[in-house]
Design a protein around this motif. Structure first.
Motif, PDB file in Angstrom:
ATOM      1  N   ASP A  56       5.256   8.591  -1.048  1.00  0.00           N
ATOM      2  CA  ASP A  56       6.591   8.223  -0.576  1.00  0.00           C
ATOM      3  C   ASP A  56       7.368   7.601  -1.733  1.00  0.00           C
ATOM      4  OD1 ASP A  56       8.875   7.342   0.659  1.00  0.00           O
ATOM      5  OD2 ASP A  56       7.866   6.087   2.149  1.00  0.00           O
ATOM      6  N   LYS A  57       8.336   8.318  -2.235  1.00  0.00           N
ATOM      7  CA  LYS A  57       9.116   7.830  -3.373  1.00  0.00           C
ATOM      8  C   LYS A  57      10.118   6.744  -2.976  1.00  0.00           C
ATOM      9  CE  LYS A  57       8.422  11.966  -6.050  1.00  0.00           C
ATOM     10  NZ  LYS A  57       8.955  13.003  -6.906  1.00  0.00           N
ATOM     11  N   ASN A  58      10.282   6.514  -1.675  1.00  0.00           N
ATOM     12  CA  ASN A  58      11.190   5.460  -1.208  1.00  0.00           C
ATOM     13  C   ASN A  58      10.589   4.064  -1.358  1.00  0.00           C
ATOM     14  OD1 ASN A  58      13.254   7.249  -0.443  1.00  0.00           O
ATOM     15  ND2 ASN A  58      12.208   7.684   1.491  1.00  0.00           N
ATOM     16  N   THR A  59       9.319   3.982  -1.703  1.00  0.00           N
ATOM     17  CA  THR A  59       8.692   2.663  -1.871  1.00  0.00           C
ATOM     18  C   THR A  59       9.233   1.933  -3.091  1.00  0.00           C
ATOM     19  OG1 THR A  59       6.887   3.626  -3.151  1.00  0.00           O
ATOM     20  CG2 THR A  59       6.538   3.385  -0.773  1.00  0.00           C
ATOM     21  N   GLY A  60       9.755   2.679  -4.061  1.00  0.00           N
ATOM     22  CA  GLY A  60      10.272   2.064  -5.274  1.00  0.00           C
ATOM     23  C   GLY A  60       9.283   2.074  -6.418  1.00  0.00           C
ATOM     24  N   ILE A  61       8.096   2.606  -6.185  1.00  0.00           N
ATOM     25  CA  ILE A  61       7.117   2.653  -7.265  1.00  0.00           C
ATOM     26  C   ILE A  61       7.517   3.714  -8.285  1.00  0.00           C
ATOM     27  CG2 ILE A  61       5.618   4.310  -6.059  1.00  0.00           C
ATOM     28  CD1 ILE A  61       3.246   2.833  -7.344  1.00  0.00           C
ATOM     29  N   LEU A  62       7.283   3.427  -9.542  1.00  0.00           N
ATOM     30  CA  LEU A  62       7.587   4.384 -10.605  1.00  0.00           C
ATOM     31  C   LEU A  62       6.475   5.423 -10.692  1.00  0.00           C
ATOM     32  CD1 LEU A  62       8.703   1.879 -13.391  1.00  0.00           C
ATOM     33  CD2 LEU A  62      10.181   3.229 -11.879  1.00  0.00           C
ATOM     34  N   GLU A  63       6.865   6.659 -10.927  1.00  0.00           N
ATOM     35  CA  GLU A  63       5.874   7.728 -11.033  1.00  0.00           C
ATOM     36  C   GLU A  63       4.894   7.456 -12.177  1.00  0.00           C
ATOM     37  OE1 GLU A  63       5.544  12.571 -10.858  1.00  0.00           O
ATOM     38  OE2 GLU A  63       7.516  11.613 -10.765  1.00  0.00           O
ATOM     39  N   SER A  64       5.359   6.787 -13.208  1.00  0.00           N
ATOM     40  CA  SER A  64       4.478   6.473 -14.338  1.00  0.00           C
ATOM     41  C   SER A  64       3.379   5.485 -13.960  1.00  0.00           C
ATOM     42  CB  SER A  64       5.307   5.912 -15.495  1.00  0.00           C
ATOM     43  OG  SER A  64       5.976   4.723 -15.095  1.00  0.00           O
ATOM     44  N   SER A  65       3.503   4.847 -12.804  1.00  0.00           N
ATOM     45  CA  SER A  65       2.466   3.908 -12.358  1.00  0.00           C
ATOM     46  C   SER A  65       1.326   4.619 -11.641  1.00  0.00           C
ATOM     47  CB  SER A  65       3.071   2.859 -11.417  1.00  0.00           C
ATOM     48  OG  SER A  65       4.002   2.053 -12.108  1.00  0.00           O
ATOM     49  N   ILE A  66       1.491   5.914 -11.360  1.00  0.00           N
ATOM     50  CA  ILE A  66       0.435   6.672 -10.710  1.00  0.00           C
ATOM     51  C   ILE A  66      -0.318   7.454 -11.782  1.00  0.00           C
ATOM     52  CG2 ILE A  66      -0.111   8.419  -8.982  1.00  0.00           C
ATOM     53  CD1 ILE A  66       2.410   7.604  -7.510  1.00  0.00           C
ATOM     54  N   VAL A  67      -1.598   7.184 -11.875  1.00  0.00           N
ATOM     55  CA  VAL A  67      -2.423   7.808 -12.916  1.00  0.00           C
ATOM     56  C   VAL A  67      -3.598   8.527 -12.267  1.00  0.00           C
ATOM     57  CG1 VAL A  67      -1.780   6.142 -14.688  1.00  0.00           C
ATOM     58  CG2 VAL A  67      -3.734   5.668 -13.239  1.00  0.00           C
ATOM     59  N   SER A 123       0.837  -1.198   0.000  1.00  0.00           N
ATOM     60  CA  SER A 123       0.000   0.000   0.000  1.00  0.00           C
ATOM     61  C   SER A 123       0.872   1.248   0.000  1.00  0.00           C
ATOM     62  CB  SER A 123      -0.912   0.018   1.227  1.00  0.00           C
ATOM     63  OG  SER A 123      -1.871  -1.008   1.138  1.00  0.00           O
ATOM     64  N   VAL A 124       0.525   2.186  -0.864  1.00  0.00           N
ATOM     65  CA  VAL A 124       1.229   3.466  -0.940  1.00  0.00           C
ATOM     66  C   VAL A 124       0.215   4.563  -0.619  1.00  0.00           C
ATOM     67  CG1 VAL A 124       2.481   5.057  -2.435  1.00  0.00           C
ATOM     68  CG2 VAL A 124       2.838   2.584  -2.659  1.00  0.00           C
ATOM     69  N   HIS A 125       0.553   5.389   0.342  1.00  0.00           N
ATOM     70  CA  HIS A 125      -0.342   6.471   0.753  1.00  0.00           C
ATOM     71  C   HIS A 125      -0.149   7.661  -0.184  1.00  0.00           C
ATOM     72  CE1 HIS A 125      -2.846   8.805   3.395  1.00  0.00           C
ATOM     73  NE2 HIS A 125      -1.934   9.771   3.415  1.00  0.00           N
ATOM     74  N   ILE A 126      -1.253   8.109  -0.759  1.00  0.00           N
ATOM     75  CA  ILE A 126      -1.227   9.275  -1.643  1.00  0.00           C
ATOM     76  C   ILE A 126      -1.874  10.438  -0.897  1.00  0.00           C
ATOM     77  CG2 ILE A 126      -2.034  10.256  -3.811  1.00  0.00           C
ATOM     78  CD1 ILE A 126      -2.042   7.398  -4.952  1.00  0.00           C
ATOM     79  N   THR A 127      -1.138  11.528  -0.790  1.00  0.00           N
ATOM     80  CA  THR A 127      -1.636  12.737  -0.118  1.00  0.00           C
ATOM     81  C   THR A 127      -1.904  13.804  -1.168  1.00  0.00           C
ATOM     82  OG1 THR A 127      -0.276  12.220   1.812  1.00  0.00           O
ATOM     83  CG2 THR A 127      -1.121  14.473   1.643  1.00  0.00           C
ATOM     84  N   ILE A 175      -3.051   4.047  -8.201  1.00  0.00           N
ATOM     85  CA  ILE A 175      -1.840   3.346  -8.642  1.00  0.00           C
ATOM     86  C   ILE A 175      -2.247   2.214  -9.576  1.00  0.00           C
ATOM     87  CG2 ILE A 175       0.103   1.928  -7.887  1.00  0.00           C
ATOM     88  CD1 ILE A 175       0.099   3.603  -5.312  1.00  0.00           C
ATOM     89  N   HIS A 176      -1.637   2.203 -10.729  1.00  0.00           N
ATOM     90  CA  HIS A 176      -1.871   1.152 -11.715  1.00  0.00           C
ATOM     91  C   HIS A 176      -0.563   0.360 -11.831  1.00  0.00           C
ATOM     92  CE1 HIS A 176      -3.707  -0.848 -15.103  1.00  0.00           C
ATOM     93  NE2 HIS A 176      -2.629  -0.619 -15.816  1.00  0.00           N
ATOM     94  N   ASP A 177      -0.411  -0.639 -10.952  1.00  0.00           N
ATOM     95  CA  ASP A 177       0.842  -1.395 -10.877  1.00  0.00           C
ATOM     96  C   ASP A 177       0.543  -2.775 -10.303  1.00  0.00           C
ATOM     97  OD1 ASP A 177       4.066  -0.768 -10.814  1.00  0.00           O
ATOM     98  OD2 ASP A 177       3.485  -2.226  -9.289  1.00  0.00           O
ATOM     99  N   ASP A 178       1.299  -3.762 -10.718  1.00  0.00           N
ATOM    100  CA  ASP A 178       1.074  -5.132 -10.241  1.00  0.00           C
ATOM    101  C   ASP A 178       1.469  -5.336  -8.786  1.00  0.00           C
ATOM    102  OD1 ASP A 178       0.104  -5.908 -12.702  1.00  0.00           O
ATOM    103  OD2 ASP A 178       2.059  -6.614 -13.423  1.00  0.00           O
ATOM    104  N   ASN A 179       2.344  -4.477  -8.251  1.00  0.00           N
ATOM    105  CA  ASN A 179       2.885  -4.714  -6.913  1.00  0.00           C
ATOM    106  C   ASN A 179       2.517  -3.659  -5.872  1.00  0.00           C
ATOM    107  OD1 ASN A 179       4.321  -7.132  -7.574  1.00  0.00           O
ATOM    108  ND2 ASN A 179       5.762  -5.858  -8.700  1.00  0.00           N
ATOM    109  N   PHE A 180       1.859  -2.586  -6.297  1.00  0.00           N
ATOM    110  CA  PHE A 180       1.503  -1.512  -5.372  1.00  0.00           C
ATOM    111  C   PHE A 180       0.029  -1.175  -5.527  1.00  0.00           C
ATOM    112  CE2 PHE A 180       5.990  -1.004  -6.364  1.00  0.00           C
ATOM    113  CZ  PHE A 180       6.558  -0.794  -5.118  1.00  0.00           C
ATOM    114  N   GLU A 181      -0.547  -0.616  -4.469  1.00  0.00           N
ATOM    115  CA  GLU A 181      -1.923  -0.164  -4.533  1.00  0.00           C
ATOM    116  C   GLU A 181      -2.094   1.083  -3.679  1.00  0.00           C
ATOM    117  OE1 GLU A 181      -4.380  -3.276  -3.036  1.00  0.00           O
ATOM    118  OE2 GLU A 181      -3.508  -3.229  -1.025  1.00  0.00           O
TER     119      GLU A 181
END
Length: 195
Positions: free
Chosen positions: A148-159, A124-128, A180-186
């Motif tokens: 939190d950019k330390n999670t490793g998620i790519l910015e292109s995965s956030i739509v 889970s990634v918290h979006i503020t 988040i549109h990603d197989d490993n994050f939500e």
């Protein structure tokens, strides 16, 4: 016989592995008896049946491989499947089926375990949301958000998407959703752009 007492010692050849071991005996010296054959039989050890029980397990995606294992026997191999296909590494989020296979050895028969589940949940990634109020200038406006950019998620995965697919340009209020549109994050957040 009668009132005679004879001491008999019985033993077998040493060993604990599968195989046949001679059973021998020895009579103590006695005036009324003589020692017959000293081998009276065979002690047989056969292979034991084996069994493996796996337990379901779960974790959260962290970019590292995860496994279900057991220390029941040496020489166990594991078969992991995702969506019916065998996989070598269990890194990405998903529900993996796992089965352990023991081929057997000199002392144990082979066996297969039950099929267990290894579930790797999306992280889970918290979006503020930031300040989404703008002054009209004729330009299209887009959501302001932070994560939190330390999670490793790519910015292109956030739509993001706007209600009724209307891009905010004119004065008014526009509902939007960032996700988040990603197989490993939500994660997701909803807000309003005000112009």
């Amino acid at each position: 016989l009668g009132d005679d007492t004879v001491d008999v010692s019985v033993w077998r050849a040493e060993g604990s592995d599968v195989g046949e071991y001679e059973i021998s005996y020895e009579l103590s010296a006695h005036d009324n008896y003589t020692l017959g054959s000293s081998t009276v039989g065979v002690y047989t050890i056969v292979k034991a049946n084996s069994s493996i029980q796996l337990n379901d397990d779960e974790c959260v995606y962290d970019g590292l491989p995860h496994y279900i294992t057991t220390n029941a026997f040496d020489g166990i191999t594991y078969v992991y499947k995702l969506n019916g296909f065998v996989v070598d590494e269990m890194v990405n989020a998903g529900e993996y089926s796992v089965q352990a296979v023991f081929a057997g050895n000199n002392n144990y028969n082979g066996c297969k375990s039950n099929v267990a589940k290894l579930t790797i949940h999306k992280q889970s990634v918290h979006i503020t949301l930031g300040n989404n109020e703008f002054v009209y200038d004729g330009e299209a406006k887009f959501p302001v958000y932070y994560y939190d950019k330390n999670t490793g998620i790519l910015e292109s995965s956030i739509v993001y998407e706007f209600e009724n697919n209307i891009t905010p340009t004119d004065e008014g209020e526009y509902n939007f959703r960032v996700y988040i549109h990603d197989d490993n994050f939500e994660g997701s957040a909803s807000g309003v752009i005000k112009i």
